[in-house]
Design a protein around this motif. Sequence first.
Motif, PDB file in Angstrom:
ATOM      1  N   ALA A  48     -14.384  -9.298   4.196  1.00  0.00           N
ATOM      2  CA  ALA A  48     -14.938  -8.589   3.267  1.00  0.00           C
ATOM      3  C   ALA A  48     -13.842  -8.326   2.160  1.00  0.00           C
ATOM      4  CB  ALA A  48     -15.124  -7.325   3.720  1.00  0.00           C
ATOM      5  N   PHE A  49     -12.496  -8.049   2.461  1.00  0.00           N
ATOM      6  CA  PHE A  49     -11.354  -7.659   1.500  1.00  0.00           C
ATOM      7  C   PHE A  49     -11.245  -9.074   0.440  1.00  0.00           C
ATOM      8  CE2 PHE A  49      -6.883  -8.151   0.781  1.00  0.00           C
ATOM      9  CZ  PHE A  49      -6.730  -6.925   0.103  1.00  0.00           C
ATOM     10  N   LEU A  50     -11.304  -9.994   1.010  1.00  0.00           N
ATOM     11  CA  LEU A  50     -11.131 -11.492   0.298  1.00  0.00           C
ATOM     12  C   LEU A  50     -12.300 -11.431  -0.640  1.00  0.00           C
ATOM     13  CD1 LEU A  50      -9.747 -13.893   3.284  1.00  0.00           C
ATOM     14  CD2 LEU A  50      -8.549 -12.875   1.468  1.00  0.00           C
ATOM     15  N   LYS A  51     -13.710 -11.002  -0.188  1.00  0.00           N
ATOM     16  CA  LYS A  51     -14.658 -11.237  -1.157  1.00  0.00           C
ATOM     17  C   LYS A  51     -14.474 -10.286  -2.321  1.00  0.00           C
ATOM     18  CE  LYS A  51     -18.398 -13.345  -0.471  1.00  0.00           C
ATOM     19  NZ  LYS A  51     -18.945 -14.591  -1.124  1.00  0.00           N
ATOM     20  N   ARG A  52     -14.159  -8.971  -2.029  1.00  0.00           N
ATOM     21  CA  ARG A  52     -14.057  -8.020  -2.978  1.00  0.00           C
ATOM     22  C   ARG A  52     -12.950  -8.449  -3.908  1.00  0.00           C
ATOM     23  NH1 ARG A  52     -11.372  -2.054  -2.495  1.00  0.00           N
ATOM     24  NH2 ARG A  52     -11.531  -1.713  -4.577  1.00  0.00           N
ATOM     25  N   PHE A  53     -11.879  -9.079  -3.674  1.00  0.00           N
ATOM     26  CA  PHE A  53     -11.017  -9.322  -4.414  1.00  0.00           C
ATOM     27  C   PHE A  53     -11.032 -10.754  -5.131  1.00  0.00           C
ATOM     28  CE2 PHE A  53      -9.374  -5.555  -2.628  1.00  0.00           C
ATOM     29  CZ  PHE A  53      -9.042  -4.738  -3.845  1.00  0.00           C
ATOM     30  N   GLY A  54     -12.128 -11.470  -4.706  1.00  0.00           N
ATOM     31  CA  GLY A  54     -12.350 -12.868  -5.246  1.00  0.00           C
ATOM     32  C   GLY A  54     -11.310 -13.925  -4.577  1.00  0.00           C
ATOM     33  N   LEU A  55     -10.914 -13.640  -3.706  1.00  0.00           N
ATOM     34  CA  LEU A  55     -10.017 -14.494  -2.931  1.00  0.00           C
ATOM     35  C   LEU A  55     -10.586 -15.329  -1.559  1.00  0.00           C
ATOM     36  CD1 LEU A  55      -6.791 -12.349  -3.102  1.00  0.00           C
ATOM     37  CD2 LEU A  55      -7.213 -14.325  -4.536  1.00  0.00           C
ATOM     38  N   THR A  85       0.967  -1.088   0.065  1.00  0.00           N
ATOM     39  CA  THR A  85      -0.032   0.128   0.050  1.00  0.00           C
ATOM     40  C   THR A  85       0.747   1.446  -0.268  1.00  0.00           C
ATOM     41  OG1 THR A  85      -0.178   0.016   2.414  1.00  0.00           O
ATOM     42  CG2 THR A  85      -1.915  -1.266   1.354  1.00  0.00           C
ATOM     43  N   ASN A  86       2.151   1.214  -0.336  1.00  0.00           N
ATOM     44  CA  ASN A  86       3.062   2.323  -0.375  1.00  0.00           C
ATOM     45  C   ASN A  86       2.549   3.230  -1.631  1.00  0.00           C
ATOM     46  OD1 ASN A  86       5.672   3.747  -1.078  1.00  0.00           O
ATOM     47  ND2 ASN A  86       6.108   2.841   0.949  1.00  0.00           N
ATOM     48  N   PRO A  87       2.742   4.518  -1.429  1.00  0.00           N
ATOM     49  CA  PRO A  87       2.349   5.491  -2.446  1.00  0.00           C
ATOM     50  C   PRO A  87       3.357   5.143  -3.846  1.00  0.00           C
ATOM     51  CG  PRO A  87       2.660   6.651  -0.445  1.00  0.00           C
ATOM     52  CD  PRO A  87       3.116   5.290  -0.070  1.00  0.00           C
ATOM     53  N   ASP A  88       4.525   4.548  -3.261  1.00  0.00           N
ATOM     54  CA  ASP A  88       5.437   4.500  -4.609  1.00  0.00           C
ATOM     55  C   ASP A  88       5.371   2.823  -4.909  1.00  0.00           C
ATOM     56  OD1 ASP A  88       7.859   4.240  -6.242  1.00  0.00           O
ATOM     57  OD2 ASP A  88       9.184   4.926  -4.461  1.00  0.00           O
ATOM     58  N   PRO A  89       5.140   2.568  -6.406  1.00  0.00           N
ATOM     59  CA  PRO A  89       5.044   1.506  -6.814  1.00  0.00           C
ATOM     60  C   PRO A  89       6.481   0.470  -6.827  1.00  0.00           C
ATOM     61  CG  PRO A  89       4.894   2.990  -8.608  1.00  0.00           C
ATOM     62  CD  PRO A  89       4.835   3.635  -7.187  1.00  0.00           C
ATOM     63  N   GLY A 114      -8.637   4.568  -1.290  1.00  0.00           N
ATOM     64  CA  GLY A 114      -9.072   3.738  -2.508  1.00  0.00           C
ATOM     65  C   GLY A 114      -7.763   3.251  -3.253  1.00  0.00           C
ATOM     66  N   VAL A 115      -6.778   3.880  -3.567  1.00  0.00           N
ATOM     67  CA  VAL A 115      -5.708   3.547  -4.338  1.00  0.00           C
ATOM     68  C   VAL A 115      -4.956   2.526  -3.666  1.00  0.00           C
ATOM     69  CG1 VAL A 115      -3.364   4.091  -5.166  1.00  0.00           C
ATOM     70  CG2 VAL A 115      -5.490   5.729  -5.387  1.00  0.00           C
ATOM     71  N   GLU A 116      -4.925   2.775  -2.352  1.00  0.00           N
ATOM     72  CA  GLU A 116      -4.008   1.803  -1.560  1.00  0.00           C
ATOM     73  C   GLU A 116      -4.733   0.289  -1.282  1.00  0.00           C
ATOM     74  OE1 GLU A 116      -2.577   3.186   2.209  1.00  0.00           O
ATOM     75  OE2 GLU A 116      -1.359   4.779   1.365  1.00  0.00           O
ATOM     76  N   GLN A 117      -5.969   0.558  -0.998  1.00  0.00           N
ATOM     77  CA  GLN A 117      -6.720  -0.862  -1.017  1.00  0.00           C
ATOM     78  C   GLN A 117      -6.812  -1.638  -2.551  1.00  0.00           C
ATOM     79  OE1 GLN A 117      -9.432  -2.147   1.329  1.00  0.00           O
ATOM     80  NE2 GLN A 117      -7.940  -1.116   2.617  1.00  0.00           N
ATOM     81  N   ARG A 118      -6.856  -0.989  -3.836  1.00  0.00           N
ATOM     82  CA  ARG A 118      -6.717  -1.366  -4.805  1.00  0.00           C
ATOM     83  C   ARG A 118      -5.310  -2.046  -4.922  1.00  0.00           C
ATOM     84  NH1 ARG A 118      -5.293   1.004  -9.882  1.00  0.00           N
ATOM     85  NH2 ARG A 118      -6.072  -0.372 -11.658  1.00  0.00           N
ATOM     86  N   ASN A 119      -4.287  -1.448  -4.541  1.00  0.00           N
ATOM     87  CA  ASN A 119      -2.968  -2.199  -4.716  1.00  0.00           C
ATOM     88  C   ASN A 119      -2.737  -3.212  -3.847  1.00  0.00           C
ATOM     89  OD1 ASN A 119      -2.466  -0.064  -6.541  1.00  0.00           O
ATOM     90  ND2 ASN A 119      -1.521   1.326  -4.981  1.00  0.00           N
ATOM     91  N   PHE A 120      -3.403  -3.136  -2.491  1.00  0.00           N
ATOM     92  CA  PHE A 120      -3.420  -4.242  -1.859  1.00  0.00           C
ATOM     93  C   PHE A 120      -3.859  -5.395  -2.102  1.00  0.00           C
ATOM     94  CE2 PHE A 120      -3.914  -4.972   3.317  1.00  0.00           C
ATOM     95  CZ  PHE A 120      -2.947  -5.642   3.382  1.00  0.00           C
ATOM     96  N   GLY A 121      -5.093  -5.296  -2.730  1.00  0.00           N
ATOM     97  CA  GLY A 121      -5.939  -6.630  -3.290  1.00  0.00           C
ATOM     98  C   GLY A 121      -5.087  -6.932  -4.590  1.00  0.00           C
ATOM     99  N   ARG A 122      -4.560  -6.272  -5.227  1.00  0.00           N
ATOM    100  CA  ARG A 122      -3.642  -6.706  -6.480  1.00  0.00           C
ATOM    101  C   ARG A 122      -2.401  -7.488  -6.126  1.00  0.00           C
ATOM    102  NH1 ARG A 122      -3.365  -8.523 -11.389  1.00  0.00           N
ATOM    103  NH2 ARG A 122      -1.542  -8.027 -12.504  1.00  0.00           N
ATOM    104  N   PHE A 123      -1.671  -6.993  -4.977  1.00  0.00           N
ATOM    105  CA  PHE A 123      -0.631  -7.747  -4.300  1.00  0.00           C
ATOM    106  C   PHE A 123      -0.864  -9.098  -3.828  1.00  0.00           C
ATOM    107  CE2 PHE A 123       2.768  -8.705  -1.162  1.00  0.00           C
ATOM    108  CZ  PHE A 123       3.752  -8.155  -1.964  1.00  0.00           C
ATOM    109  N   LEU A 124      -2.125  -9.272  -3.122  1.00  0.00           N
ATOM    110  CA  LEU A 124      -2.639 -10.450  -2.627  1.00  0.00           C
ATOM    111  C   LEU A 124      -3.035 -11.391  -4.052  1.00  0.00           C
ATOM    112  CD1 LEU A 124      -2.820 -12.203  -0.064  1.00  0.00           C
ATOM    113  CD2 LEU A 124      -5.345 -11.346   0.072  1.00  0.00           C
ATOM    114  N   ASN A 125      -3.521 -11.027  -4.816  1.00  0.00           N
ATOM    115  CA  ASN A 125      -3.734 -11.785  -5.999  1.00  0.00           C
ATOM    116  C   ASN A 125      -2.726 -12.186  -6.897  1.00  0.00           C
ATOM    117  OD1 ASN A 125      -6.482 -12.654  -7.251  1.00  0.00           O
ATOM    118  ND2 ASN A 125      -7.068 -10.185  -6.705  1.00  0.00           N
ATOM    119  N   LEU A 126      -1.553 -11.361  -6.829  1.00  0.00           N
ATOM    120  CA  LEU A 126      -0.164 -12.038  -7.580  1.00  0.00           C
ATOM    121  C   LEU A 126       0.320 -12.793  -6.496  1.00  0.00           C
ATOM    122  CD1 LEU A 126       1.081  -8.385  -8.480  1.00  0.00           C
ATOM    123  CD2 LEU A 126       0.323 -10.114 -10.069  1.00  0.00           C
TER     124      LEU A 126
END
Length: 437
Positions: A253-260, A157-161, A204-216
């Motif tokens: 809820a986070f897992l559901k949102r990202f299908g995990l 969730t860091n601002p820097d990719p 919003g940005v941090e949550q989306r990145n957090f979900g992306r990380f877990l999916n990866l």
Amino acid sequence: MSADYFAPFATVKYEGPDSTNDLAYRWYDKDRLVMGKRMEDHLRFAVCMWHSFCWPGSDVFGAGTFSRPWHAGPNDRVRAAQKREAALAFVEKLDLPFYCFHDVDVMADAETIGEFRQSFAEAVDHLEELQGKHGRRLLWGTANLFGHPRYMAGAATNPDPEVFAWAASQVRDALEATHRLGGANYVLWGGREGYDSILNTEIGVEQRNFGRFLNLVVDHKHRIGFTGTILIEPKPHEPTKHQYDFDTQTVYAFLKRFGLENEVKVNIEANHATLSGHTFEHEIAMARALGILGSIDANRGDPQNGWDTDQFPNSVEELTLAMLEVLRAGGLGNGGFNFDAKVRRQSIDAADLFHGHIGGVDTIARALLRAAAIIEDGQLERFRVDRYAGWQGELGRMIHADGTSLAQVADHAVAANHEPEARSGRQEWCENLINRF
Ligand code: XUL
Ligand code: CO
């Protein structure tokens, strides 16, 4: 040599409740059958590297108080190897089956990403050898994505990719190492995944990145053929003010949102549960209800302190309630009880490490015996089943049947035309019953 650090101690054995030996188990009798399963297989105890072998006994006011041989100088290759050797020897002396580590716990300090990977790879080779030598297994591995200054504003969730990518490198290596070492699970504790001030944060940005990380991470697990369970460890605050993985329901809820939700479970820690305003048993019961109970970090907080004191468990009363939920869930599967607990800063001797773990093991073993006796007695279970019996009846089935409308359910109440019969919840009876065991 660090291997000698525990030389004065014999292997800890079960000697029963009448033993006068401080370095014996009074309740943990690993081969004893409880509800048809060996105690060792119910509990699957693990020793953690970070609190028991890496932490030097420092706090925010003062320096390390422990003088373990591997703390006497920089964490270089020689000292890191001594620490690994001592840790595995200790787990064997306790006669517990598992250990757990973060990447940085087991390796020498490194400057560049190349050195980091090299140093960790060397540690993993050694751990593989030590697991064989001491006959111990890995309950879970993880990557430390919170200690280094680069992670001060989070990892995934860091601002820097660029920081996100560094974290990906650590998790790839730690996950592959866990796989190679035969680890039963892989844990992700969202150390600094959260924030301190909304003024500089885009949730919003941090949550989306957090979900992306877990999916990866989940995708990589499948690519490498790791069959262990990926676990998220909820915690509500500390180090950040608002941690994203607040508690089990939030994680779900986070897992559901990202299908995990069918890919990831939770590692529930007692002290994190109480920090979130819940009881330990609530978190276990919630995970059971949601089908995501994975593993447990055993410790306790201090009721007067609002932070994560990570003390060894010592209340059979409290642990009995937690163990009831574990048994109702049918056990922890490939999870276990990891002692994410540390001896106090004044407990500076090697013997104190034994006392901490022996006390925790016996507390949990005794709680298991009590919980099993309560379940086998059956009164509490029957009372609960009976309390919900209406849901097995005609009305309960009608409410859940496909196509039933709110109006049909409402019309049932109108047609019945009577007040439902009030029934006591019998809380004090339940409490008295528990105290009899
Ligand atoms: C921190 C904590 C961690 C995790 C693993 O509170 O519990 O040690 O268990 O990163
Ligand atoms: Co933990």
